[in-house]
Scaffold this motif. Structure first.
Motif, short mmCIF file in Angstrom:
data_model
loop_
_atom_site.label_atom_id
_atom_site.label_comp_id
_atom_site.label_asym_id
_atom_site.label_seq_id
_atom_site.Cartn_x
_atom_site.Cartn_y
_atom_site.Cartn_z
N ILE A 39 0.86 -1.18 0.00
CA ILE A 39 0.00 0.00 0.00
C ILE A 39 0.90 1.23 0.00
CG2 ILE A 39 -0.22 0.05 2.52
CD1 ILE A 39 -3.15 0.97 2.09
N VAL A 40 0.53 2.23 -0.77
CA VAL A 40 1.27 3.50 -0.86
C VAL A 40 0.33 4.60 -0.40
CG1 VAL A 40 2.49 5.12 -2.37
CG2 VAL A 40 2.59 2.66 -2.85
N PHE A 41 0.81 5.47 0.49
CA PHE A 41 -0.04 6.52 1.03
C PHE A 41 0.80 7.73 1.42
CE2 PHE A 41 1.15 3.52 4.28
CZ PHE A 41 1.49 4.28 5.38
N ARG A 42 0.12 8.84 1.65
CA ARG A 42 0.78 10.05 2.12
C ARG A 42 -0.24 10.90 2.85
NH1 ARG A 42 -0.05 14.82 -0.14
NH2 ARG A 42 -1.19 14.94 -2.09
N GLU A 43 0.27 11.85 3.60
CA GLU A 43 -0.61 12.76 4.33
C GLU A 43 -0.45 14.18 3.83
OE1 GLU A 43 0.65 13.92 8.42
OE2 GLU A 43 2.26 12.47 8.04
N GLU A 44 -1.49 14.94 3.95
CA GLU A 44 -1.48 16.38 3.68
C GLU A 44 -1.73 17.04 5.02
OE1 GLU A 44 -0.81 19.63 1.68
OE2 GLU A 44 -0.90 17.74 0.58
N LYS A 45 -0.64 17.45 5.68
CA LYS A 45 -0.72 17.91 7.07
C LYS A 45 -1.68 19.07 7.26
CE LYS A 45 3.84 16.25 8.25
NZ LYS A 45 5.20 16.55 8.60
N GLU A 46 -1.59 20.08 6.40
CA GLU A 46 -2.43 21.27 6.57
C GLU A 46 -3.91 20.94 6.48
OE1 GLU A 46 0.08 21.22 4.12
OE2 GLU A 46 1.56 22.06 5.50
N GLY A 50 -5.45 12.23 4.61
CA GLY A 50 -4.57 11.18 4.14
C GLY A 50 -5.06 10.67 2.79
N TYR A 51 -4.12 10.28 1.96
CA TYR A 51 -4.44 9.74 0.64
C TYR A 51 -3.84 8.35 0.51
CZ TYR A 51 -5.70 14.51 -0.52
OH TYR A 51 -6.27 15.75 -0.52
N ILE A 52 -4.66 7.39 0.18
CA ILE A 52 -4.17 6.06 -0.19
C ILE A 52 -4.09 6.07 -1.70
CG2 ILE A 52 -4.65 3.59 -0.23
CD1 ILE A 52 -6.02 3.96 2.51
N LEU A 53 -2.85 6.06 -2.22
CA LEU A 53 -2.64 6.22 -3.65
C LEU A 53 -2.65 4.90 -4.40
CD1 LEU A 53 -2.15 9.18 -4.57
CD2 LEU A 53 -1.30 8.84 -2.29
N CYS A 85 -8.78 9.58 1.96
CA CYS A 85 -9.38 9.45 0.63
C CYS A 85 -8.64 8.39 -0.19
CB CYS A 85 -9.28 10.77 -0.13
SG CYS A 85 -10.05 12.15 0.70
N CYS A 86 -9.38 7.71 -0.99
CA CYS A 86 -8.78 6.80 -1.95
C CYS A 86 -9.74 6.66 -3.13
CB CYS A 86 -8.50 5.43 -1.33
SG CYS A 86 -9.97 4.52 -0.88
N SER A 87 -9.26 6.08 -4.19
CA SER A 87 -10.10 5.83 -5.35
C SER A 87 -9.79 4.42 -5.84
CB SER A 87 -9.79 6.86 -6.44
OG SER A 87 -10.58 6.61 -7.58
N LEU A 88 -10.82 3.62 -5.98
CA LEU A 88 -10.66 2.22 -6.38
C LEU A 88 -11.72 1.88 -7.42
CD1 LEU A 88 -10.53 0.89 -2.75
CD2 LEU A 88 -8.57 0.96 -4.28
N THR A 89 -11.40 0.93 -8.29
CA THR A 89 -12.39 0.50 -9.27
C THR A 89 -12.79 -0.96 -9.10
OG1 THR A 89 -10.65 -0.07 -10.86
CG2 THR A 89 -11.61 2.14 -11.03
N HIS A 90 -11.95 -1.76 -8.48
CA HIS A 90 -12.22 -3.19 -8.40
C HIS A 90 -13.13 -3.50 -7.21
CE1 HIS A 90 -11.68 -7.50 -8.45
NE2 HIS A 90 -11.06 -7.38 -9.62
#
Length: 142
Positions: A39-46, A50-53, A85-90
């Motif tokens: 899993i790859v993710f990052r945060e937007e502190k301000e 969080g985004y799960i990419l 937030c994340c975006s998935l199609t499966h």
């Protein structure tokens, strides 16, 4: 999968580890030095978001996918992230995320016209597509 972006070492390094603006976190599920998923993710502190990419695992073992998402959510909790937030199609991935408490935010309608009927047939069999937020150019706020 009928459709998936190539996720080899070169692509993942280019997409995430050599990114000029964002620093990503990665969790890998291993068993006997064999990769079961990541899993790859990052945060937007301000924005406290969080985004799960990206996430990839064997759909025959959804507990590996579940484990990866829970680990990312624990990281976000420590960082006081309020929204993820994340975006998935499966559908199988979506099912795992729904069990953890994710829900659909928006539904968009897409209109498309095909010249090639073979491409049209693949497009409309999207149940076996695997696309994530990291497969596009939008990767959250900056």
């Amino acid at each position: 999968y009928d459709f998936i972006i190539c996720r080899n070492r070169d692509y993942l390094n280019w997409r995430y580890f050599r990114h000029p603006f964002y620093k990503y976190k990665v969790i890998v599920a291993l068993k006997n030095e064999r990769i079961l998923g990541y899993i790859v993710f990052r945060e937007e502190k301000e924005a406290k978001t969080g985004y799960i990419l990206d996430i990839l695992g064997d759909l025959n073992y959804p507990h590996h996918i579940y484990f990866l998402v829970v680990k990312a959510l624990r990281y976000f909790k420590k960082k006081e992230v309020e929204n993820v937030c994340c975006s998935l199609t499966h559908k199988k991935y979506i099912s795992v995320f729904r069990k953890i408490g994710f829900y659909p935010y928006e539904k968009t309608d897409c209109l498309i016209r095909f010249k090639d009927t073979q491409l049209q047939n693949v497009f409309f069999r999207r149940k076996n597509w695997h696309l994530t937020l990291g497969d596009g150019d939008f990767q959250g706020m900056k």
